[in-house]
Design a protein around this motif. Structure first.
Motif, PDB file in Angstrom:
ATOM      1  N   GLU A 131       0.864  -1.066  -0.058  1.00 49.48           N
ATOM      2  CA  GLU A 131      -0.064  -0.227   0.001  1.00 49.48           C
ATOM      3  C   GLU A 131       0.812   1.214   0.005  1.00 49.48           C
ATOM      4  O   GLU A 131       0.767   2.374  -0.662  1.00 49.48           O
ATOM      5  CB  GLU A 131      -1.046   0.148   1.176  1.00 49.48           C
ATOM      6  CG  GLU A 131      -1.936  -1.077   1.392  1.00 49.48           C
ATOM      7  CD  GLU A 131      -1.260  -2.495   1.928  1.00 49.48           C
ATOM      8  OE1 GLU A 131      -0.247  -2.378   2.767  1.00 49.48           O
ATOM      9  OE2 GLU A 131      -1.777  -3.319   1.359  1.00 49.48           O
ATOM     10  N   ASP A 132       1.780   1.173   0.727  1.00 47.98           N
ATOM     11  CA  ASP A 132       2.714   2.290   0.822  1.00 47.98           C
ATOM     12  C   ASP A 132       3.472   2.677  -0.428  1.00 47.98           C
ATOM     13  O   ASP A 132       3.652   3.691  -0.817  1.00 47.98           O
ATOM     14  CB  ASP A 132       3.752   2.365   1.961  1.00 47.98           C
ATOM     15  CG  ASP A 132       3.320   2.294   3.517  1.00 47.98           C
ATOM     16  OD1 ASP A 132       2.162   2.802   3.504  1.00 47.98           O
ATOM     17  OD2 ASP A 132       3.717   1.519   4.359  1.00 47.98           O
ATOM     18  N   GLU A 135       1.166   4.161  -3.081  1.00 52.33           N
ATOM     19  CA  GLU A 135       1.180   5.371  -2.834  1.00 52.33           C
ATOM     20  C   GLU A 135       2.183   6.132  -3.369  1.00 52.33           C
ATOM     21  O   GLU A 135       1.829   7.230  -4.047  1.00 52.33           O
ATOM     22  CB  GLU A 135       0.866   5.675  -1.210  1.00 52.33           C
ATOM     23  CG  GLU A 135       0.569   6.941  -0.771  1.00 52.33           C
ATOM     24  CD  GLU A 135       0.519   7.258   0.583  1.00 52.33           C
ATOM     25  OE1 GLU A 135       0.720   8.199   1.173  1.00 52.33           O
ATOM     26  OE2 GLU A 135       0.034   6.319   1.364  1.00 52.33           O
ATOM     27  N   LYS A 139       1.968   9.260  -6.186  1.00 56.41           N
ATOM     28  CA  LYS A 139       2.562  10.598  -5.948  1.00 56.41           C
ATOM     29  C   LYS A 139       3.638  10.996  -6.858  1.00 56.41           C
ATOM     30  O   LYS A 139       3.628  12.025  -7.386  1.00 56.41           O
ATOM     31  CB  LYS A 139       3.237  10.724  -4.412  1.00 56.41           C
ATOM     32  CG  LYS A 139       2.098  10.501  -3.423  1.00 56.41           C
ATOM     33  CD  LYS A 139       3.078  10.946  -2.064  1.00 56.41           C
ATOM     34  CE  LYS A 139       2.130  10.854  -0.965  1.00 56.41           C
ATOM     35  NZ  LYS A 139       2.875  10.959   0.422  1.00 56.41           N
TER      36      LYS A 139
END
Length: 150
Positions: A131-132, A135, A139
């Motif tokens: 998930e990180d 993300e 970005k």
């Protein structure tokens, strides 16, 4: 329990007091690029016995050690849980935005972030939860970068 020795006092002019050996090691480390710094960090962690679990939030400390050869054979059967984010390129018009985002993600200085972006493809963050990592990829894409999970 062994007592940790106190740090060396700072000199009157505000500079850190260190032995010649420590100063020499520091000078050599300052010549490393980001990839070499990452390799040095991982090697140091391995030799000192610091595991990734110890570095994560709520780690608690302790443990480590065991595992050995069998774990590596089983790894392909398991779903990948740790990912790296790799910057594969960027839109030339968005170069400054991408550099700023890489600085934010990595905590690098301007020069190092610029070198990393210009040296793409480069892995900019390692050992992340899916998930990180996703993300961070989003970005980077939002500011004109091209990134992927590894």
């Amino acid at each position: 329990p062994d007592a940790i020795p106190p740090p060396l006092p700072d000199s009157q002019d505000g500079k850190v007091v260190a032995s010649e050996k420590v100063v020499k090691i520091c000078d050599e480390m300052m010549e490393l690029n980001i990839v070499e710094i990452t390799q040095l960090t991982k090697l140091f962690q391995e030799r000192v016995g610091i595991t990734d679990d110890m570095l994560s939030f709520g780690g608690g400390g302790g443990g480590g050690g065991g595992g050995g050869g069998g774990a590596e054979e089983e790894a392909p059967k398991e779903e990948k849980t740790v990912f790296d984010v790799k910057l594969t390129g960027f839109d030339a018009k968005s170069k400054i935005k991408v550099i700023k985002e890489v600085r934010t993600i990595t905590g690098l200085g301007l020069k190092e972030a610029k070198e990393m972006v210009e040296g793409a493809p480069k892995t900019i963050k390692t050992d992340l939860k899916k998930e990180d990592a996703e993300e961070l990829v989003e970005k980077l894409k939002a500011v004109g970068g091209e990134a992927e999970l590894e």
